[in-house]
Design a protein around this motif. Sequence first.
Motif, PDB file in Angstrom:
ATOM      1  N   TYR A 385      99.723 -56.541  99.413  1.00 14.65           N
ATOM      2  CA  TYR A 385      99.427 -55.569  98.523  1.00 14.65           C
ATOM      3  C   TYR A 385      97.828 -55.395  98.172  1.00 14.65           C
ATOM      4  CZ  TYR A 385      99.172 -53.410  93.768  1.00 14.65           C
ATOM      5  OH  TYR A 385      99.232 -52.680  92.298  1.00 14.65           O
ATOM      6  N   GLU A 386      97.182 -56.400  98.219  1.00 10.91           N
ATOM      7  CA  GLU A 386      95.866 -56.272  97.842  1.00 10.91           C
ATOM      8  C   GLU A 386      95.334 -55.499  98.999  1.00 10.91           C
ATOM      9  OE1 GLU A 386      96.738 -60.630  98.886  1.00 10.91           O
ATOM     10  OE2 GLU A 386      97.697 -59.132  97.599  1.00 10.91           O
ATOM     11  N   ASN A 387      95.731 -55.354 100.149  1.00 16.61           N
ATOM     12  CA  ASN A 387      94.923 -54.913 101.334  1.00 16.61           C
ATOM     13  C   ASN A 387      95.122 -53.102 100.971  1.00 16.61           C
ATOM     14  OD1 ASN A 387      96.451 -57.157 103.396  1.00 16.61           O
ATOM     15  ND2 ASN A 387      94.214 -56.999 102.766  1.00 16.61           N
ATOM     16  N   ILE A 395     101.466 -46.020  93.888  1.00 19.62           N
ATOM     17  CA  ILE A 395     102.992 -45.490  94.366  1.00 19.62           C
ATOM     18  C   ILE A 395     103.721 -46.520  94.584  1.00 19.62           C
ATOM     19  CG2 ILE A 395     104.174 -44.288  96.374  1.00 19.62           C
ATOM     20  CD1 ILE A 395     101.546 -42.400  96.585  1.00 19.62           C
ATOM     21  N   SER A 396     103.223 -47.797  94.862  1.00 23.91           N
ATOM     22  CA  SER A 396     104.244 -48.782  95.076  1.00 23.91           C
ATOM     23  C   SER A 396     104.723 -49.166  93.447  1.00 23.91           C
ATOM     24  CB  SER A 396     103.524 -50.014  95.395  1.00 23.91           C
ATOM     25  OG  SER A 396     103.007 -49.842  96.808  1.00 23.91           O
ATOM     26  N   TYR A 397     104.070 -49.283  92.561  1.00 21.69           N
ATOM     27  CA  TYR A 397     104.557 -49.311  91.210  1.00 21.69           C
ATOM     28  C   TYR A 397     105.490 -48.151  90.904  1.00 21.69           C
ATOM     29  CZ  TYR A 397     101.918 -53.694  89.560  1.00 21.69           C
ATOM     30  OH  TYR A 397     101.406 -54.914  89.534  1.00 21.69           O
ATOM     31  N   GLY A 398     105.139 -47.187  91.052  1.00 27.00           N
ATOM     32  CA  GLY A 398     105.953 -45.979  90.829  1.00 27.00           C
ATOM     33  C   GLY A 398     107.126 -45.961  91.446  1.00 27.00           C
ATOM     34  N   THR A 399     107.327 -46.536  92.849  1.00 28.66           N
ATOM     35  CA  THR A 399     108.730 -46.672  93.270  1.00 28.66           C
ATOM     36  C   THR A 399     109.516 -47.578  92.759  1.00 28.66           C
ATOM     37  OG1 THR A 399     107.610 -45.839  95.507  1.00 28.66           O
ATOM     38  CG2 THR A 399     109.638 -47.176  95.926  1.00 28.66           C
ATOM     39  N   SER A 400     108.884 -48.786  92.654  1.00 30.01           N
ATOM     40  CA  SER A 400     109.614 -49.737  92.095  1.00 30.01           C
ATOM     41  C   SER A 400     110.447 -49.496  90.733  1.00 30.01           C
ATOM     42  CB  SER A 400     108.916 -51.039  91.811  1.00 30.01           C
ATOM     43  OG  SER A 400     109.661 -52.101  91.332  1.00 30.01           O
ATOM     44  N   LEU A 401     109.470 -48.699  89.615  1.00 27.55           N
ATOM     45  CA  LEU A 401     110.217 -48.149  88.524  1.00 27.55           C
ATOM     46  C   LEU A 401     111.162 -47.026  88.686  1.00 27.55           C
ATOM     47  CD1 LEU A 401     106.731 -47.969  86.445  1.00 27.55           C
ATOM     48  CD2 LEU A 401     108.573 -49.497  86.055  1.00 27.55           C
ATOM     49  N   HIS A 402     111.002 -46.101  89.562  1.00 32.05           N
ATOM     50  CA  HIS A 402     111.787 -45.131  89.984  1.00 32.05           C
ATOM     51  C   HIS A 402     113.067 -45.589  90.475  1.00 32.05           C
ATOM     52  CE1 HIS A 402     112.344 -40.855  91.547  1.00 32.05           C
ATOM     53  NE2 HIS A 402     113.384 -41.520  92.528  1.00 32.05           N
ATOM     54  N   MET A 403     113.296 -46.579  91.269  1.00 37.98           N
ATOM     55  CA  MET A 403     114.438 -47.485  91.868  1.00 37.98           C
ATOM     56  C   MET A 403     115.067 -48.171  90.833  1.00 37.98           C
ATOM     57  SD  MET A 403     113.211 -47.860  95.820  1.00 37.98           S
ATOM     58  CE  MET A 403     114.782 -48.477  96.242  1.00 37.98           C
ATOM     59  N   GLY A 404     114.685 -48.594  89.646  1.00 38.48           N
ATOM     60  CA  GLY A 404     114.995 -49.313  88.722  1.00 38.48           C
ATOM     61  C   GLY A 404     115.095 -50.919  89.016  1.00 38.48           C
ATOM     62  N   ARG A 405     113.927 -51.014  89.738  1.00 34.83           N
ATOM     63  CA  ARG A 405     113.838 -52.522  90.227  1.00 34.83           C
ATOM     64  C   ARG A 405     112.566 -53.687  89.603  1.00 34.83           C
ATOM     65  NH1 ARG A 405     113.920 -52.866  96.176  1.00 34.83           N
ATOM     66  NH2 ARG A 405     111.535 -53.499  95.994  1.00 34.83           N
ATOM     67  N   TYR A 406     111.872 -52.810  89.020  1.00 33.20           N
ATOM     68  CA  TYR A 406     110.663 -53.603  88.700  1.00 33.20           C
ATOM     69  C   TYR A 406     110.778 -54.569  87.326  1.00 33.20           C
ATOM     70  CZ  TYR A 406     105.870 -54.536  87.294  1.00 33.20           C
ATOM     71  OH  TYR A 406     104.430 -55.136  86.830  1.00 33.20           O
ATOM     72  N   PHE A 407     111.535 -54.218  86.443  1.00 29.20           N
ATOM     73  CA  PHE A 407     111.802 -55.464  85.268  1.00 29.20           C
ATOM     74  C   PHE A 407     113.277 -55.529  84.981  1.00 29.20           C
ATOM     75  CE2 PHE A 407     110.437 -51.296  83.311  1.00 29.20           C
ATOM     76  CZ  PHE A 407     111.583 -51.039  82.526  1.00 29.20           C
ATOM     77  N   GLY A 408     114.195 -55.550  86.210  1.00 33.66           N
ATOM     78  CA  GLY A 408     115.360 -55.907  86.179  1.00 33.66           C
ATOM     79  C   GLY A 408     116.361 -55.022  85.763  1.00 33.66           C
TER      80      GLY A 408
END
Length: 509
Positions: A385-387, A395-408
């Motif tokens: 991720y740091e690369n 976009i990576s954060y947005g994707t995780s939130l969009h898919m309902g994955r980021y905070f369980g």
Amino acid sequence: MSASATRAARPARPAGAVHPGYRTLWRWHFYAGLFVMPFLIVLAITGTIYCFQPQIEPLLYPQRLVVEPMAVPRLPADALLARARTAVPAGARAIRAHVDANPARSAEFAFALPGGVKESVYVNPYTGAVLGTLDAERRFMQIDRMLHRKLLLGKTGELLMELAACWTLVMIATGVALWWPRAGASWRAALTLPRPARRAPGGRLFWKRLHGVIGIWLAVGAFAFVVTGLPWTGSWGKQFKALATRANFGAPAGSWGSDPSMKSIVPGGGAAIGTDEHAGHDMSSMPGMVMDDLPLPNVPWAVGAVPVPQAADTAHPDHADTPRWTLDQVMSQMRALGVPGGYDIALPVSSTGVYTVSYFPADPRDERTVYIDQYNGSVLKDIRYENYGSVSQAISYGTSLHMGRYFGFLNQLICAAISMGLCALAVTGFVMWWQRRPARVNGMADGLGAPARERAAPPMRAWKAGLVVLGIVFPLMGATIVAVWLVDRFAAKRDAKKAAEQASKLSVS
């Protein structure tokens, strides 16, 4: 003077009066809603289902996916792969292995069958028993995902869904503008259903206010849904990824290793969606291939256009006598790198292929893409991720939130609430249209029932500038904006001609 007296002293707006530009915005809101409505329902339902994939799939396929944990060591991965081969026809090639950290889940291996079909084989990791197979393209969640992305219509459906997302932005913007409290209206009244509407739940006022209240409470979430989903689309998203890569603000910086040939990006290579879109490929690590071309179920957006490196050992063209790195050795390397499970491995199926590990966890900061030489086990690239560039990180954060994955589970519930709210917007919008649908003349509807035009509409330069910007950023959207404008102009001339003819008849009579 009291506040109530001040409000009473204000001149009341005439009944039925609206602010200048209201009907123009209403017409665009009508056109956007008319197009978006059916797609919004499909997106909402399929998106909600896919959001709960971790809970749904074990219920759909318990005999294949779920096993009873045992107090014995798991069998070696290579031994499990050998067991899985017995369940597929001769000539099938292993193309992917899934490594799960959950002790109650089976081992999964994907094969490319001679006829081109992709099939997953499930094996009990404790006993080695083959539990069953699933067609990768007919798996329930895969069908749901393809409905969500392209309506099962290929490229045409993909473009339609992209257009629906773009027009949703117009629908949100015009909806907020139409709702905005004016002429002394209180914010509390604008955010809740009025009492008269509660007493008349079947009337148009009720549906209008219900539509508006739902829309304004969902506006931010709906906007976030659209913005986070667009980078994954197959047309605009693909081009945006290529642009971000070429401009070096989206590609993983410094991830090209020491091979000079790997420092150039294949422009526009692969699709923007790194999720089973290219599951039809049964080759890996061929020259010119990028991550999105590999048969991996999930690939981080940031690495989708990254070229896949080739095996370093080229001393023997056919590599007939060169020892191969085993699947168990790859898994041991990943554990040493701090990734115990929850990733997929694209297996090398050619003499120059590599092991490609894609780790796509809920927390984007842990994303990992690792390429391992199939002959000597050297790590050719390790992209973290740091690369990533700043755009790819966002976009990576947005994707995780969009898919309902980021905070369980709470993230899943919020996504489901927004999705179902959007579905409710489509339903209430349809009810309102039905209640004011155009009259039928000689069995035919007299137009679409769009709101009447303003006779003296203001310039609305900000609104027009917004449409121009939207059309430039999303060219496909821009083409449809021009088409809608032309159709609206044609309808305006037709209505003016009809009104003139009616006036002429009245004057004659």
